[in-house]
Design an enzyme around this catalytic site. Structure first.
Site, short mmCIF file in Angstrom:
data_model
loop_
_atom_site.label_atom_id
_atom_site.label_comp_id
_atom_site.label_asym_id
_atom_site.label_seq_id
_atom_site.Cartn_x
_atom_site.Cartn_y
_atom_site.Cartn_z
N LYS A 22 60.11 -15.63 64.70
CA LYS A 22 60.56 -16.19 63.04
C LYS A 22 59.89 -14.99 62.14
CE LYS A 22 57.54 -19.11 60.94
NZ LYS A 22 57.03 -18.69 59.69
N ASN A 23 58.68 -14.80 62.32
CA ASN A 23 57.76 -13.47 61.20
C ASN A 23 58.51 -12.12 61.04
OD1 ASN A 23 56.36 -16.02 60.36
ND2 ASN A 23 54.55 -15.20 61.32
N ARG A 92 57.34 -19.83 52.09
CA ARG A 92 56.37 -19.11 51.34
C ARG A 92 57.10 -17.53 51.70
NH1 ARG A 92 51.73 -17.00 49.15
NH2 ARG A 92 51.29 -15.01 50.04
N CYS A 116 53.90 -23.65 53.96
CA CYS A 116 52.68 -24.62 54.53
C CYS A 116 51.31 -24.36 53.54
CB CYS A 116 52.44 -23.88 55.81
SG CYS A 116 53.66 -24.42 57.04
N ARG A 121 46.89 -19.05 49.09
CA ARG A 121 47.96 -17.86 49.31
C ARG A 121 48.50 -17.29 48.28
NH1 ARG A 121 51.68 -19.83 54.39
NH2 ARG A 121 51.34 -17.78 54.89
N PRO A 122 47.67 -16.60 47.46
CA PRO A 122 48.17 -15.75 46.32
C PRO A 122 48.86 -14.59 46.80
CG PRO A 122 45.73 -15.27 46.97
CD PRO A 122 46.27 -16.22 47.89
N ASP A 124 48.97 -11.83 44.62
CA ASP A 124 48.47 -10.70 43.90
C ASP A 124 48.39 -9.31 44.45
OD1 ASP A 124 46.49 -11.64 45.64
OD2 ASP A 124 45.18 -10.47 44.55
N LEU A 125 48.34 -9.31 45.82
CA LEU A 125 48.46 -7.80 46.43
C LEU A 125 49.87 -7.34 46.42
CD1 LEU A 125 46.17 -8.39 49.58
CD2 LEU A 125 45.52 -7.14 47.43
N ASP A 306 47.44 -17.85 62.99
CA ASP A 306 48.74 -18.92 63.74
C ASP A 306 48.44 -19.50 65.21
OD1 ASP A 306 49.84 -18.16 61.49
OD2 ASP A 306 51.45 -17.22 62.12
N ILE A 328 41.19 -16.13 58.20
CA ILE A 328 42.40 -15.77 57.37
C ILE A 328 42.56 -16.73 56.34
CG2 ILE A 328 44.42 -14.89 57.35
CD1 ILE A 328 42.92 -13.15 59.23
N ARG A 398 60.47 -26.21 61.27
CA ARG A 398 60.65 -24.83 60.28
C ARG A 398 60.27 -23.57 61.52
NH1 ARG A 398 56.53 -24.96 55.63
NH2 ARG A 398 57.29 -22.47 56.24
C1 UD1 Z 1 51.97 -13.86 57.60
C2 UD1 Z 1 52.93 -14.87 58.44
C3 UD1 Z 1 51.92 -16.20 58.79
C4 UD1 Z 1 50.43 -15.65 59.25
C5 UD1 Z 1 49.97 -14.51 58.28
C6 UD1 Z 1 48.58 -14.09 58.56
C7 UD1 Z 1 55.00 -14.56 57.89
C8 UD1 Z 1 56.45 -15.05 57.39
N1 UD1 Z 1 53.99 -14.95 57.87
O1 UD1 Z 1 51.84 -14.37 56.22
O2 UD1 Z 1 52.59 -16.88 59.69
O3 UD1 Z 1 49.76 -16.89 59.32
O4 UD1 Z 1 50.70 -13.63 58.01
O5 UD1 Z 1 48.93 -13.33 59.84
O6 UD1 Z 1 55.04 -13.30 58.61
N2 UD1 Z 1 46.24 -12.51 50.49
C9 UD1 Z 1 45.87 -12.35 49.23
N3 UD1 Z 1 46.61 -11.76 48.26
C10 UD1 Z 1 48.10 -11.61 48.53
C11 UD1 Z 1 48.51 -11.75 49.90
C12 UD1 Z 1 47.54 -12.31 50.80
O7 UD1 Z 1 44.57 -12.72 48.77
O8 UD1 Z 1 48.77 -11.02 47.73
C13 UD1 Z 1 45.31 -13.34 51.55
C14 UD1 Z 1 45.98 -14.59 51.79
O9 UD1 Z 1 45.52 -15.54 50.92
C15 UD1 Z 1 45.20 -14.84 53.32
C16 UD1 Z 1 45.56 -13.31 53.69
O10 UD1 Z 1 45.55 -12.43 52.61
O11 UD1 Z 1 44.06 -15.17 53.17
C17 UD1 Z 1 46.56 -13.23 54.96
O12 UD1 Z 1 47.93 -13.21 54.22
P1 UD1 Z 1 48.89 -12.44 54.68
O13 UD1 Z 1 48.66 -11.46 55.51
O14 UD1 Z 1 49.75 -12.02 53.38
O15 UD1 Z 1 50.01 -13.45 55.35
P2 UD1 Z 1 51.31 -13.80 54.97
O16 UD1 Z 1 52.26 -12.63 54.83
O17 UD1 Z 1 51.59 -14.81 53.71
#
Ligand code: UD1
Length: 439
Positions: A22-23, A92, A116, A121-122, A124-125, A306, A328, A398
């Site tokens: 999926k990812n 998301r 979910c 889940r911000p 900002d990055l 996950d 995480i 999903r």
């Molecule tokens: C992806 C996966 C999800 C998995 C996660 C971590 C997909 C579709 N989803 O989610 O299944 O659980 O990786 O392996 O691939 N964060 C920030 N700011 C940002 C982005 C992220 O602070 O702009 C934080 C998040 O709150 C979280 C951490 O970084 O604490 C990891 O998030 P991220 O690696 O971005 O996960 P996703 O890409 O959302």
């Protein structure tokens, strides 16, 4: 309301083919929109998140045709850069369309993504990185507008955390930049390498994907490609957990054991015997698993967040106590109360949990709180005494392709029912184990 009815304590035995990831499939479908050319993607899982991605592709004007796991996308017809609110809230990972749209049209407009509820889940990055690439980001009436007329400006971007989505968005938006972009502290998840594999097949020049430094040399244009999505390591881990709690003997086909190293270590600590070749894995479980060393979730190649819920379900019936530390997502233990209702003995303290193994779980009516939490409740139901009902299985649909059919094929007693009210009131209800989401 649909739910799964699981009659527990059946030994699982047999072989399963693991679905496409999926990812990986989600960012690859977005990437297809960035090419402006027809692309054919094989091995997309037949799940509702992929349907949601197809909904977005169609909403922005792409022609999309599907047949089983094959998805054909022609993005030469894109006529919109606005992702509708309804579709954005559904999932998301819709934020991944941001980079793809910027590359294809020079702009993108969207609302904050849904998905979910496992933490804040911000994003900002994502936005900070795009600003570094010269993208203008503005907030207007609850929507975020990003624009960059012409090609994005190459940059060196050091991420403060190796975010999977942010790394993917940087790759997607800089693939046609006027120069070379470097991502430092990039996410190293295999799904990043799969995305780069597809884009490189389309003529991109990306090196280092899957390592901490990714280099994207911008190219003038991308071309058509046909690509096969890699196997889903999280689904593989879920089936391993199902076998581990039932004293099972499972063969997984179409799996990449190298992506599951830390997970395999935990299953081995639980007393499972695991043999594997490059694309095949066999798990032979003991009658009752042993407690595992502390599971600490980390960015790849660490233990995947996950996989945390399904391993917690395994820990519930281990001989001894297993400690789990979630590093995480801050809100990823919402399902623990449901496991405790099945007789588990779990104490949560913030983002840490102590799971004292019990000899046997018992059945209950439980409710999925998110996708992987739902999978954990199914795993628990498979080893519980009696008939467990898992509600809100829309979350499970999903991410898992025909979960109940796959488990039933290796000996589980699991049915999807639409007549749950009848089940609760004790009258016989028609079950529908053949219902499957279609793309
Ligand atoms: C992806 C996966 C999800 C998995 C996660 C971590 C997909 C579709 N989803 O989610 O299944 O659980 O990786 O392996 O691939 N964060 C920030 N700011 C940002 C982005 C992220 O602070 O702009 C934080 C998040 O709150 C979280 C951490 O970084 O604490 C990891 O998030 P991220 O690696 O971005 O996960 P996703 O890409 O959302």
């Amino acid at each position: 309301m649909s739910c799964f009815l699981i009659e527990g304590r059946r030994r699982l035995e047999g072989s399963l083919r693991v679905q496409g990831a999926k990812n990986s499939a989600l960012p690859i479908l977005a990437a297809a929109a960035a090419t402006g050319r027809p692309c054919l993607i094989h091995n997309c899982p037949v799940i509702s998140d992929i349907q949601a991605a197809i909904g977005i592709l169609r909403a922005i004007g792409c022609e999309v045709r599907t047949s089983g796991g094959d998805v054909y996308i022609d993005s030469s017809t894109i006529n919109s850069s606005d992702i509708p609110d309804r579709l954005m809230r559904e999932m998301r990972s819709s934020i991944i369309f941001l980079g793809a749209l910027l590359t294809r049209t020079g702009e993108a407009s969207f609302t904050a993504p849904g998905g979910c509820d496992i933490g804040l889940r911000p994003f900002d990055l994502h936005l900070l990185s795009l600003k570094k690439l010269g993208v203008a980001v503005e907030q207007r009436r609850g929507r975020i507008h990003c624009s960059c007329p012409g090609r994005v400006r190459p940059a060196q971007i050091a991420l403060s955390f190796p975010s999977v989505g942010a790394t993917e968005n940087i790759i997607l938006s800089s693939v046609r930049a006027a120069g070379t972009t470097t991502v430092i502290n990039a996410a190293r998840e295999p799904e990043i390498a799969d995305l780069a594999g597809f884009l490189n097949a389309c003529g991109a020049r990306i090196t280092g994907a899957g390592s901490g430094t990714v280099t994207i040399e911008g190219v003038e244009r991308l071309r058509s490609a046909e690509y096969t999505v890699m196997p889903d390591r999280i689904a593989a881990c879920t089936y391993m957990a199902a076998a581990a709690v039932t004293g099972g003997n499972l063969i997984l086909e179409d799996v990449i054991p190298a992506h599951l190293s830390t997970v395999i270590t935990s299953f081995e600590q639980a007393g499972c015997r695991i043999d594997h070749t490059r694309r095949r894995l066999r798990l032979l479980a003991p009658e009752r698993p042993e407690s595992m060393e502390t599971i600490r979730t980390m960015p790849y190649p660490g233990f995947p967040t996950d996989c945390q819920p399904v391993l917690t379900a395994v820990a519930c019936v281990c001989r001894g106590t297993t400690f789990i530390k979630e590093n995480i997502f801050e809100n990823r233990f919402r399902y623990i109360g449901e496991l405790n209702r099945m007789g588990a003995d779990i104490v949560v303290n913030g983002t840490a949990a102590a799971v004292r193994g019990v000899e046997r779980l018992h059945s209950a009516t439980v409710s999925a709180t998110d996708l992987r939490a739902g999978a954990a409740l199914v795993v628990a139901g498979l080893c519980a005494e009696g008939t467990t009902a898992v509600e809100r299985i829309g979350y499970i649909d999903r991410g898992y392709e025909s979960l109940e059919k796959k488990l039933a094929s290796i000996g589980a007693s699991i049915k999807r029912t639409d007549n749950y009210e009848n089940f609760k009131s004790g009258t016989s209800g028609k079950t529908d184990s053949g219902k499957e989401s279609q793309i």
